[in-house]
Design a protein around this motif. Sequence first.
Motif, mmCIF file in Angstrom:
data_model
loop_
_atom_site.group_PDB
_atom_site.id
_atom_site.type_symbol
_atom_site.label_atom_id
_atom_site.label_comp_id
_atom_site.label_asym_id
_atom_site.label_seq_id
_atom_site.Cartn_x
_atom_site.Cartn_y
_atom_site.Cartn_z
ATOM 1 N N CYS A 287 0.830 -1.207 0.000
ATOM 2 C CA CYS A 287 0.000 0.000 0.000
ATOM 3 C C CYS A 287 0.863 1.255 0.000
ATOM 4 C CB CYS A 287 -0.938 -0.010 1.206
ATOM 5 S SG CYS A 287 -2.211 -1.286 1.132
ATOM 6 N N GLY A 288 1.979 1.212 0.715
ATOM 7 C CA GLY A 288 2.886 2.351 0.712
ATOM 8 C C GLY A 288 3.493 2.602 -0.658
ATOM 9 N N ALA A 289 3.749 1.525 -1.406
ATOM 10 C CA ALA A 289 4.279 1.690 -2.761
ATOM 11 C C ALA A 289 3.282 2.435 -3.639
ATOM 12 C CB ALA A 289 4.599 0.325 -3.361
ATOM 13 N N LEU A 290 1.999 2.124 -3.501
ATOM 14 C CA LEU A 290 0.978 2.825 -4.280
ATOM 15 C C LEU A 290 0.874 4.290 -3.849
ATOM 16 C CD1 LEU A 290 -1.799 0.085 -4.431
ATOM 17 C CD2 LEU A 290 -0.338 0.873 -6.300
ATOM 18 N N PHE A 291 1.003 4.532 -2.546
ATOM 19 C CA PHE A 291 0.975 5.922 -2.062
ATOM 20 C C PHE A 291 2.104 6.722 -2.711
ATOM 21 C CE2 PHE A 291 2.317 9.362 0.665
ATOM 22 C CZ PHE A 291 1.129 9.950 1.073
ATOM 23 N N HIS A 292 3.310 6.194 -2.694
ATOM 24 C CA HIS A 292 4.451 6.949 -3.228
ATOM 25 C C HIS A 292 4.434 7.001 -4.753
ATOM 26 C CE1 HIS A 292 6.427 7.772 0.553
ATOM 27 N NE2 HIS A 292 6.140 6.547 0.936
#
Length: 406
Positions: free
Chosen positions: A219-224
Amino acid sequence: MRPGRALDVLNVLLSDVRYGLGAYLGVYLMTEHHWDPAHIGFALSIGGLVGLLAQTPIGLLVDVIRAKRALLAGAVLVVTASCLVIPLAPGFGAVTAAGVVGGVAGASIAPTLAAISLGIVGPAGFARRAGRNEALFHLGNAAVNVVILVTAPLLGTPVLFWVMATTGLLSALAAMAIPESAIDHDTARGLVPGIQHVDQAAAWRMLLHSRPLLAFALCGALFHLANASMLSLVAQKLALQNIGWGVALTAICAITAQSVMVPTAALAGARADAWGRRPLLLLAFLALVLRGLLYSVSDWAPWLVAVQLLDGLAAGLIGALFPVVVADLTRGSGHFAAAQCAVGTVHAVGGVASGALAGWVALRAGYDAAFLVLAAIAALGALLFWLTVPESRGAPALTDPEGIPA
């Protein structure tokens, strides 16, 4: 100097070094050397890619090394030097090489700072300390951008590099000012005093099979992927529409965001234990979605600057809570920094891809189309976060295979 005060000073000074020149580099290359958005995105992405590949090995080093202050000071000086060579050799190859060197060195700054902080305050005080670190970092960033805003119209773009040199040197000195005796190196790597620990190989197996940690990484990868290139795109758009004011308007955008990041990060650190990590992180995703949509509504400079307030909300929450969530899910493993870097690598994949994706879309379909694509990615990240990432507050220590959060 007292440990807490030394950490405060260090976080303020690191604001101009932790991420290199950031959005200013794109504006500098576009206005001074006539680079297009696609070349800017690809050059920065290459350096970022090499840096992210180095993150997990660097995290392993941070966990085992006891000279954490020297490691942090050295990384700061290397990042600073890699930025200062760009005006001397502004070609694609040289800028890319400088980005590679700076990316590798910069990958150690955040995990080393978090480990030192954890080693000083311990797990019970870490959420508040992490929020304070992030708030002071953004306060320093705002101050640096004010300096650039005031001096750039008079001194031109070279002021970017003079400020970088000053803050880099002072950051290295501040790192070495932290008392070595104040750091508990076992606590700094995520070990829990008085609890029997598993061997290192078993700890890694538990981390690799931790579904909450893997979900948080994805999910953090999608945020960044959605967030990393937004400020750079806005800065480029403003620079093209307001010839001669690119650096000043970029500084205004950054100051606007930082004015919100400071109280947001402080609030997140102060209330994360009471409110939980999950609702605050979900709010960060929703703010990012709204930001991308609003950027496409108007090209009016004051509007674009005002939308940057949402950047402050999203980035302030993510920045403050990222090390806290990783510390929650790795407590007792002895691999806090390595896990932080491994998860950070997955996050950074999104950040690196963001520059290339957004630059390509902006070149082919325009800036508004790029903003809408990034908003859609953020919405997907928010949905996956809601469905897959549990609350990490109170997660059990990883003392045996049964200690993995379900």
